[in-house]
Scaffold this motif. Structure first.
Motif, PDB file in Angstrom:
ATOM      1  N   GLN A 149      48.887  43.159  76.917  1.00  0.00           N
ATOM      2  CA  GLN A 149      49.167  44.253  75.987  1.00  0.00           C
ATOM      3  C   GLN A 149      48.517  45.552  76.460  1.00  0.00           C
ATOM      4  O   GLN A 149      49.162  46.604  76.499  1.00  0.00           O
ATOM      5  N   ILE A 150      47.253  45.486  76.839  1.00  0.00           N
ATOM      6  CA  ILE A 150      46.533  46.672  77.293  1.00  0.00           C
ATOM      7  C   ILE A 150      47.134  47.213  78.589  1.00  0.00           C
ATOM      8  O   ILE A 150      47.371  48.418  78.725  1.00  0.00           O
ATOM      9  N   GLN A 151      47.389  46.323  79.536  1.00  0.00           N
ATOM     10  CA  GLN A 151      47.897  46.757  80.830  1.00  0.00           C
ATOM     11  C   GLN A 151      49.303  47.331  80.726  1.00  0.00           C
ATOM     12  O   GLN A 151      49.632  48.326  81.373  1.00  0.00           O
ATOM     13  N   PHE A 152      50.146  46.737  79.903  1.00  0.00           N
ATOM     14  CA  PHE A 152      51.530  47.174  79.785  1.00  0.00           C
ATOM     15  C   PHE A 152      51.664  48.443  78.947  1.00  0.00           C
ATOM     16  O   PHE A 152      52.310  49.406  79.359  1.00  0.00           O
ATOM     17  N   TYR A 153      51.043  48.468  77.782  1.00  0.00           N
ATOM     18  CA  TYR A 153      51.222  49.603  76.870  1.00  0.00           C
ATOM     19  C   TYR A 153      50.507  50.855  77.382  1.00  0.00           C
ATOM     20  O   TYR A 153      51.018  51.965  77.248  1.00  0.00           O
ATOM     21  N   TYR A 154      49.345  50.673  77.987  1.00  0.00           N
ATOM     22  CA  TYR A 154      48.536  51.821  78.445  1.00  0.00           C
ATOM     23  C   TYR A 154      48.531  51.935  79.970  1.00  0.00           C
ATOM     24  O   TYR A 154      47.536  52.379  80.546  1.00  0.00           O
ATOM     25  N   SER A 155      49.597  51.567  80.634  1.00  0.00           N
ATOM     26  CA  SER A 155      49.588  51.487  82.096  1.00  0.00           C
ATOM     27  C   SER A 155      49.249  52.821  82.766  1.00  0.00           C
ATOM     28  O   SER A 155      48.427  52.879  83.684  1.00  0.00           O
ATOM     29  N   GLU A 156      49.864  53.915  82.319  1.00  0.00           N
ATOM     30  CA  GLU A 156      49.572  55.219  82.940  1.00  0.00           C
ATOM     31  C   GLU A 156      48.146  55.657  82.661  1.00  0.00           C
ATOM     32  O   GLU A 156      47.460  56.202  83.542  1.00  0.00           O
ATOM     33  N   PHE A 157      47.674  55.412  81.450  1.00  0.00           N
ATOM     34  CA  PHE A 157      46.288  55.731  81.104  1.00  0.00           C
ATOM     35  C   PHE A 157      45.321  54.971  82.011  1.00  0.00           C
ATOM     36  O   PHE A 157      44.346  55.556  82.517  1.00  0.00           O
ATOM     37  N   LEU A 158      45.573  53.703  82.255  1.00  0.00           N
ATOM     38  CA  LEU A 158      44.667  52.894  83.076  1.00  0.00           C
ATOM     39  C   LEU A 158      44.681  53.324  84.534  1.00  0.00           C
ATOM     40  O   LEU A 158      43.664  53.214  85.225  1.00  0.00           O
ATOM     41  N   GLU A 159      45.821  53.809  85.015  1.00  0.00           N
ATOM     42  CA  GLU A 159      45.854  54.331  86.380  1.00  0.00           C
ATOM     43  C   GLU A 159      44.919  55.539  86.513  1.00  0.00           C
ATOM     44  O   GLU A 159      44.195  55.677  87.501  1.00  0.00           O
ATOM     45  N   SER A 160      44.951  56.410  85.523  1.00  0.00           N
ATOM     46  CA  SER A 160      44.074  57.577  85.544  1.00  0.00           C
ATOM     47  C   SER A 160      42.622  57.173  85.384  1.00  0.00           C
ATOM     48  O   SER A 160      41.730  57.746  86.017  1.00  0.00           O
ATOM     49  N   VAL A 161      42.348  56.169  84.535  1.00  0.00           N
ATOM     50  CA  VAL A 161      40.981  55.678  84.348  1.00  0.00           C
ATOM     51  C   VAL A 161      40.439  55.120  85.659  1.00  0.00           C
ATOM     52  O   VAL A 161      39.277  55.349  86.015  1.00  0.00           O
ATOM     53  N   ALA A 162      41.274  54.386  86.406  1.00  0.00           N
ATOM     54  CA  ALA A 162      40.837  53.833  87.687  1.00  0.00           C
ATOM     55  C   ALA A 162      40.438  54.937  88.660  1.00  0.00           C
ATOM     56  O   ALA A 162      39.440  54.826  89.381  1.00  0.00           O
ATOM     57  N   ALA A 163      41.219  56.027  88.684  1.00  0.00           N
ATOM     58  CA  ALA A 163      40.900  57.148  89.573  1.00  0.00           C
ATOM     59  C   ALA A 163      39.600  57.828  89.153  1.00  0.00           C
ATOM     60  O   ALA A 163      38.762  58.170  89.989  1.00  0.00           O
ATOM     61  N   ILE A 164      39.415  58.023  87.844  1.00  0.00           N
ATOM     62  CA  ILE A 164      38.191  58.636  87.332  1.00  0.00           C
ATOM     63  C   ILE A 164      36.992  57.772  87.672  1.00  0.00           C
ATOM     64  O   ILE A 164      35.935  58.268  88.109  1.00  0.00           O
ATOM     65  N   TYR A 165      37.128  56.472  87.481  1.00  0.00           N
ATOM     66  CA  TYR A 165      36.021  55.551  87.748  1.00  0.00           C
ATOM     67  C   TYR A 165      35.590  55.623  89.216  1.00  0.00           C
ATOM     68  O   TYR A 165      34.403  55.696  89.530  1.00  0.00           O
ATOM     69  N   GLN A 166      36.555  55.622  90.116  1.00  0.00           N
ATOM     70  CA  GLN A 166      36.224  55.684  91.537  1.00  0.00           C
ATOM     71  C   GLN A 166      35.599  57.026  91.907  1.00  0.00           C
ATOM     72  O   GLN A 166      34.704  57.093  92.751  1.00  0.00           O
TER      73      GLN A 166
END
Length: 338
Positions: A149-166
């Motif tokens: 649910q988290i990965q599918f519904y918020y997929s674009e948000f999580l891509e940006s979070v991954a970039a911020i984290y790195q």
């Protein structure tokens, strides 16, 4: 026509109405020979009723399934309702799952509803649960479903979070962190190998400041910032996958999204259970009648008239293809609920 569909459109966000209108017209033109016998007014009425009910995403292409937040929520709810019996335990629905599946097996279930569903999304959801690349490990339905649910519904948000984290791991100033778009962040989705090290991670308060800014500026769906703040305020440091797992387990975020029930009620669906009980009773009655009568009544088998989710008009196009390639896939989906 406009009068008949106007009330069905009220639930949708105004910016997505055009998406459904364009899709409806496209389907009308694509299936005009099949629709001509019913009439255009009835077509539009049934199309927007299916959108309202959330059944419009059945057997549609992935580009449409992910096109709007309502489509994504509808797909999540449909996946849960169709396959929640994966967690069935001895005939009773329990919060403890007895059937464990691999990521590939869950992906096969997803493809029953969306034939071109990308395996990458399934693998990312599995990685939230498994915290590594062991994609052959087994997962319970509830663990996979909430991670998916988290990965599918918020997929674009999580891509940006991954970039911020790195970027934060690299020591970049949070004021200069560049938040990628969905396409520009594709090459930065994977996390560093040492992400699971408990001594690693980023400062939680700094991480939240960046995420708050992201939520304010993002055009994609984001989790409620207040819930994210509460989640990160309870720890000093946070890893990327630790953050994803916290999102998946947070029932406040689940309720805010509104597609799935609470974890304790995950295997309860009274309306569907009632329909299943009727179907089982019909099949049991057929068995009692014996082989002779069963053979004579083959054309009137109850399972052919069993209740099923109304599908939208798009499957008219796919049905012709499915009949030629794998006739009976709809029945397979229905039988998974027994």
């Amino acid at each position: 026509i406009l009068t008949s569909v106007s009330y069905s459109l009220l639930f949708a966000a105004q910016r997505h109405v055009l998406t459904y209108m364009e899709d409806a017209v496209s389907q009308l033109l694509e299936n005009r020979e099949d629709i001509s016998q019913y009439g255009i007014a009835r077509f539009f009425t049934e199309y927007f009723n299916s959108v309202r009910q959330g059944t419009h995403i059945l057997f549609r292409e992935f580009s449409f399934v992910q096109a709007t937040p309502h489509n994504r929520a509808s797909f999540l709810r449909t996946f849960w309702r169709c396959f929640r019996t994966v967690g069935k335990n001895g005939g009773k629905y329990s919060s403890i799952c007895c059937y464990l599946l691999t990521a590939q097996e869950y992906h096969c279930l997803l493809q029953l509803l969306c034939p071109d569903f990308p395996v990458e999304l399934t693998q990312k959801a599995a990685r939230i649960v498994l915290m590594d690349d062991a994609m052959d490990c087994l997962m319970s339905f509830s663990d996979f479903l909430f991670a998916f649910q988290i990965q599918f519904y918020y997929s674009e948000f999580l891509e940006s979070v991954a970039a911020i984290y790195q970027d934060l791991l690299a020591g970049k100033n949070p004021n200069t962190v560049i938040v990628p778009t969905s396409s520009s962040g594709q090459h930065r989705q994977r996390q560093p190998p040492n992400d699971c090290n408990p001594l690693e991670g980023v400062e939680a308060s700094l991480f939240y400041q960046c995420l708050e800014s992201l939520c304010d500026r993002s055009k994609y769906s984001c989790p409620p910032s207040a819930l994210v703040k509460e989640m990160l305020s309870s720890v000093q440091r946070m890893t990327f996958y630790g953050f994803l797992m916290a999102l998946a387990k947070d029932q406040g975020i689940n309720r805010a999204l509104g597609a799935l029930p609470d974890k304790g009620d995950l295997f309860l669906d009274p309306a569907m259970d009632q329909e299943l009980e009727k179907l089982v009773a019909q099949v049991s009655g057929l068995s009692v009648s014996g082989p002779a009568s069963s053979s004579a009544d083959t054309a009137n088998m109850p399972i052919r008239n069993s209740p099923r989710i109304n599908s939208p008009w798009k499957p008219l196009h796919h049905r012709r293809k499915m009949d030629a390639e794998s006739e009976g896939s709809n029945e397979e989906t229905d039988s998974s609920e027994n």
